[in-house]
Design an enzyme around this catalytic site. Structure first.
Site, PDB file in Angstrom:
ATOM      1  N   VAL A  16       0.823  -1.202   0.000  1.00 33.05           N
ATOM      2  CA  VAL A  16       0.000   0.000   0.000  1.00 33.05           C
ATOM      3  C   VAL A  16       0.859   1.254   0.000  1.00 33.05           C
ATOM      4  CG1 VAL A  16      -1.718   1.335   1.279  1.00 33.05           C
ATOM      5  CG2 VAL A  16      -1.969  -1.140   1.066  1.00 33.05           C
ATOM      6  N   SER A 107       3.261   2.461  18.281  1.00 39.23           N
ATOM      7  CA  SER A 107       4.659   2.761  17.970  1.00 39.23           C
ATOM      8  C   SER A 107       4.758   3.920  16.981  1.00 39.23           C
ATOM      9  CB  SER A 107       5.329   1.512  17.391  1.00 39.23           C
ATOM     10  OG  SER A 107       6.654   1.785  16.998  1.00 39.23           O
ATOM     11  N   ASP A 129     -11.413   2.645  11.414  1.00 46.03           N
ATOM     12  CA  ASP A 129     -12.234   3.493  12.286  1.00 46.03           C
ATOM     13  C   ASP A 129     -11.774   3.429  13.732  1.00 46.03           C
ATOM     14  OD1 ASP A 129     -14.406   4.169  10.217  1.00 46.03           O
ATOM     15  OD2 ASP A 129     -14.352   1.985  10.176  1.00 46.03           O
ATOM     16  N   THR A 155     -16.963   3.877  -1.258  1.00 38.72           N
ATOM     17  CA  THR A 155     -17.796   4.742  -2.094  1.00 38.72           C
ATOM     18  C   THR A 155     -17.373   4.658  -3.556  1.00 38.72           C
ATOM     19  OG1 THR A 155     -18.280   6.256  -0.263  1.00 38.72           O
ATOM     20  CG2 THR A 155     -18.491   7.143  -2.490  1.00 38.72           C
ATOM     21  N   HIS A 181     -15.723   1.268   7.860  1.00 40.04           N
ATOM     22  CA  HIS A 181     -15.029   0.663   6.724  1.00 40.04           C
ATOM     23  C   HIS A 181     -14.979  -0.835   7.015  1.00 40.04           C
ATOM     24  CE1 HIS A 181     -12.428  -0.005   3.376  1.00 40.04           C
ATOM     25  NE2 HIS A 181     -11.358  -0.259   4.098  1.00 40.04           N
ATOM     26  N   THR A 235      -4.490  -5.762  -1.800  1.00 44.71           N
ATOM     27  CA  THR A 235      -5.072  -4.625  -2.516  1.00 44.71           C
ATOM     28  C   THR A 235      -4.098  -3.461  -2.455  1.00 44.71           C
ATOM     29  OG1 THR A 235      -6.185  -3.727  -0.561  1.00 44.71           O
ATOM     30  CG2 THR A 235      -7.399  -5.344  -1.865  1.00 44.71           C
TER      31      THR A 235
END
Length: 349
Positions: A16, A107, A129, A155, A181, A235
């Site tokens: 990511v 951390s 969240d 969304t 989420h 992802t």
């Protein structure tokens, strides 16, 4: 210390973090990008690889390097991606990551807050969240500057899936996925429209054989992250562009209305929780939470989401970051059913 406009720190250089790095460069959104990663050599490799793209892009003035938490001191934006994600074959529930990623984000926040509480902190790590709530509450980070990408990615997925059924451009869809989420996310369908056309008229306007199956659509939105993980292993592309959408709203002070995970102060009657709500976002962070009209189904969805997230937060020791008990984690509280459909798993990014 003066904030350096256009300086972005990315914490975590995995799938990511590296995708966000490359997307920021491709969209010419940064003057300086600093990578912070436990494995410094991996970060050096990502920085070196990304730097070679500058020969082809219009971001030739962007400096890319590896640094440490002291680089947060004058950063304008910090994006946290640190911590493990769900892997193929694992339980499809972001909450399964909670205990591990509470330690990781503790951390991270210890390092960040040693040098700044002025940068806008965007959390991407899951469960987004709950971790956003923890960051603000434990570390007293300014509310308007501490938030998560939340359901902005959900969304985008919703817009694409609905648009595909209607045969139109996803950018023509108006409407949000709100709430967690995860498994209690919901769509306030009374606010969804295409050029002012409400969902009740989609079938006739777009010549559909049957009405849009709303429950199936939200289930597909929630399941899509896991589908990608099972097929690809992780992802990255969707969440990278999601983060860049947030960054661009900040850098250009566009005051965009985006569904971001924040801690409300009474909006919708909500407190002591973090979830995605429509926010006005600009260069100073979250300027305002908008209160949109909700029909009965959306109200029920929001209350169910609030109940679930507060039940998880209630089990966290805000000082130590330890989870008191595992009772409701990884699913819904015993008395709670998913307000948005029958699927109860909270799937991956």
């Amino acid at each position: 210390m003066t904030i350096q406009q256009g300086k972005i720190v990315i914490i975590g250089a995995g799938h990511v973090g590296s995708a966000i790095l490359n997307s920021l460069l491709g969209m010419n959104l940064a003057r300086e990008i600093v990578l912070i990663n436990l494995d410094r050599e991996q970060a050096l490799g990502e920085a070196l690889d990304a730097s070679h793209t500058l020969a082809f892009s219009y971001a030739a003035g962007c400096a890319i390097r590896v640094g440490d938490y002291e680089d947060c001191r004058d950063a304008q934006i910090i994006i946290n991606t640190a911590g493990p994600s769900i892997k193929p074959g694992e339980k499809a529930d972001r909450m399964a990551l909670l205990e591990t990623n509470l330690a990781v984000i503790s951390s991270v926040m210890d390092g960040v807050t040693r040098y700044t509480r002025d940068a806008i902190l965007i959390n991407v790590t899951n469960p987004a969240d709950v971790l956003t709530y923890y960051c603000m509450k434990k570390y007293d980070y300014p509310r308007e500057k501490c938030f998560s990408t939340g359901t902005l990615l959900d969304t985008a997925r919703f817009h694409k899936m609905l648009a595909d059924q209607l045969g139109i451009d996803p950018k023509s869809v108006t409407g949000f996925v709100l709430g967690e989420h995860g498994g209690t996310a919901f769509i306030p369908w009374n606010t969804v429209n295409i050029a002012g056309i409400p969902p009740e008229r989609f079938q006739e306007q777009f010549n559909l054989e049957k009405p849009i199956d709303r429950e199936e659509l939200i289930r597909s939105v929630k399941a899509s992250g896991l589908d990608i993980i099972e097929l690809k292993g992780y992802t990255s592309s969707g969440i990278a562009l999601t983060a860049c959408r947030v960054v661009s709203a900040i850098l250009f002070d566009s005051r965009s209305v985006l569904p971001l995970s924040v801690i409300p102060q009474g909006e919708y009657g909500l407190k002591n929780v973090a979830m995605s709500l429509p926010c006005v976002l600009g260069e100073k962070g979250i300027e305002k939470i908008l209160t949109i009209p909700l029909d009965e189904d959306a109200e029920r969805g929001m209350r169910g989401c609030d109940e679930y997230l507060r039940s998880v937060i209630h089990n966290i020791d805000m000082q130590t970051g330890k989870v008191h008990e595992q009772g409701w984690l990884g699913g819904f509280p015993p008395q709670h059913t998913n307000p948005a459909g029958s699927q109860t798993d909270s799937v991956a990014k």
